[in-house]
Scaffold this active site. Sequence first.
Site, short mmCIF file in Angstrom:
data_model
loop_
_atom_site.label_atom_id
_atom_site.label_comp_id
_atom_site.label_asym_id
_atom_site.label_seq_id
_atom_site.Cartn_x
_atom_site.Cartn_y
_atom_site.Cartn_z
N THR A 199 2.08 12.50 -5.79
CA THR A 199 0.87 11.51 -5.40
C THR A 199 -0.22 12.72 -4.86
O THR A 199 0.07 13.78 -4.66
CB THR A 199 1.21 11.04 -4.15
OG1 THR A 199 2.44 10.12 -4.14
CG2 THR A 199 0.07 10.44 -3.18
N ARG A 252 8.39 -3.03 -4.46
CA ARG A 252 8.44 -1.60 -3.53
C ARG A 252 7.30 -0.88 -3.11
O ARG A 252 6.13 -0.68 -4.02
CB ARG A 252 9.40 -0.64 -4.10
CG ARG A 252 9.65 0.58 -3.26
CD ARG A 252 8.74 1.83 -3.58
NE ARG A 252 8.86 2.92 -2.82
CZ ARG A 252 8.43 4.13 -2.96
NH1 ARG A 252 7.16 4.06 -3.60
NH2 ARG A 252 8.64 5.20 -2.11
N VAL A 253 6.88 -0.68 -1.85
CA VAL A 253 5.61 0.14 -1.54
C VAL A 253 6.00 1.35 -0.68
O VAL A 253 6.68 1.05 -0.01
CB VAL A 253 4.58 -0.87 -0.95
CG1 VAL A 253 3.64 -0.05 -0.08
CG2 VAL A 253 4.19 -2.05 -1.61
N GLY A 254 5.42 2.35 -1.01
CA GLY A 254 5.69 3.73 -0.38
C GLY A 254 4.77 3.81 0.82
O GLY A 254 3.83 2.93 1.11
N ASP A 255 4.71 5.08 1.01
CA ASP A 255 4.04 5.42 2.35
C ASP A 255 2.44 5.63 1.85
O ASP A 255 1.45 5.63 2.74
CB ASP A 255 4.44 6.86 2.83
CG ASP A 255 4.21 8.24 1.87
OD1 ASP A 255 4.67 7.74 0.53
OD2 ASP A 255 3.65 9.19 2.00
N THR A 274 3.22 13.56 0.67
CA THR A 274 3.76 13.48 -0.74
C THR A 274 5.21 13.50 -0.74
O THR A 274 5.84 14.17 0.22
CB THR A 274 3.21 14.23 -1.72
OG1 THR A 274 3.69 14.32 -2.97
CG2 THR A 274 3.51 15.94 -1.45
N GLY A 275 5.97 12.88 -1.62
CA GLY A 275 7.36 12.77 -1.54
C GLY A 275 8.09 11.59 -1.44
O GLY A 275 7.20 10.53 -1.75
N GLY A 311 8.46 8.26 -0.03
CA GLY A 311 7.70 7.67 0.90
C GLY A 311 8.59 6.95 2.08
O GLY A 311 8.01 6.91 3.32
C1 SD4 Z 1 5.89 7.15 -2.55
N1 SD4 Z 1 5.01 9.20 -1.71
O1 SD4 Z 1 5.38 6.21 -3.59
C2 SD4 Z 1 4.92 8.12 -2.82
C3 SD4 Z 1 5.30 9.07 -3.85
C4 SD4 Z 1 4.97 10.49 -3.95
O2 SD4 Z 1 4.94 12.66 -4.70
O3 SD4 Z 1 4.29 10.96 -3.08
N2 SD4 Z 1 5.32 11.44 -4.53
O4 SD4 Z 1 6.68 7.05 -1.84
#
Ligand code: SD4
Length: 335
Positions: free
Chosen positions: A195, A223-226, A246-247, A249
Site C-alpha cells: 500500500t 473484505r476491507v483492510g486497514d 502497510t501490510g 491490515g
Molecule cells: C490491506 N494494508 O488491505 C493493506 C495491504 C497492504 O502492504 O498494505 N499491503 O490490508
Amino acid sequence: MYNRRKFIKLSAAGASVSLVSKNVVAKTLTAPQAGNLPIVISTWGFGVQANQEAWKTLVKGGRAVDAVEAGVKIPEADLNNHTVGRSGYPDRDGHVTLDACIMDDKGNCGSVAAMEYIAHPISIARLVMEKTPHVMLVGEGATQFAVEQGFKREKLLLPSSEKAWKEWLKKAEYKPVINIENKKGLPGNEYNHDTIGMLAIDAQGNISGACTTSGMAFKMHGRVGDSPIIGAGLYVDNEVGGATATGVGEEVIRNVGSFLVVELMRQGYTPEAACKEAVMRIVKKKPEIAKEIQVGFLAINKKGEYGAFALQKGFNFAVCNNTSQDLLIDGKCYY
Ligand code: SD4
C-alpha cells in the site's frame, strides 16, 4: 516505476549510508533532520517517485493535503503496479476493489472502501471529505458518488491482473506473502500486497496524509483492510504528527495502529519508538500470526522527524525534502 538509479540505503536511524547504486557518490547524510521542512515520506520503493510528485506542490509552498493526493496518484495510475489503483489484483471473485483515505491538518478526513470501477480512489476520498457530511463511502455507493462527481466508470481489471487471478484460482490458496513489493513482476500471489501511505508537512508546518491500496490480492469479496480506516491505516493530528501502515491490515485494525502511533508520539515517543511499540502490540497479542506476516508503520512528528518499524525485514520507506528527493531507507524490524 520508481527510480532506482539514485537509491541510497540508510539504516533506520539514518546515520550510516550504504550505497546500492554505482551512480551515487558516497555521502554522509544525517536523518531524521528536525526542522527540514517541507518534507514528504511514504511507504515502499514506489514512494520515491510518488514523493517527487508531492514535492512539486510542497516546494511551491502548497498545502500538504494537495501534495499527498497528487503524490499517491502516481502509483494509483501505474499499470505495472498490481497493489494500488488501476490494475490492482482482484479479489477471489475477480473484482478489483479499491480502498483509500485522506486526512488533513484540520482533522478533516474522507475515505472510500471496496470501491469498484474508479481509477483514483484517493481523489474520491478527498471529495467525500470536502463535499459530503460523511467520512466514509463504500461499495457501489462510493462508485455512484464518484460518477456524480464526474469520474469515469471503467474496467480496472487489466489482462495481466486477470491472468494472475486465473493462475491463483488453480490452487485458490489465500496466503499473503511477506514484502512482495521486493519481488516485482512475479506472477500470482507473490505480488499481492503493498500500500502507499504518505505523510507530508508543508512549509507552513501543517501535516496531512493519504493512504491507498487495492488491498490484499485474492481477498474475499467485500473484505476491507486497514488502509481506508482512519486511525488504522492512517492518522494525522496536526499538533503531534502523522502515521500510516502497510501490510496485513487485519492486525493493524485490531490494534488501531496509526492512531496508536500518533498517541504514543504525543506522549513523547520518537516516531521510530512509537512505530516499534505498535508492532510489539501485534507480537504480544498474536505471536504465532506475527511470525508469518508483514506489518510496517511509518510516522513523522511535528518537527519533521520520521521513523519506521516493521515486523519483518524488507520494509523500506522513501523520504523527500530539501536535502534529497530520492532517499529510500530500510526500516528496522522485529524479526
Ligand atoms: C490491506 N494494508 O488491505 C493493506 C495491504 C497492504 O502492504 O498494505 N499491503 O490490508
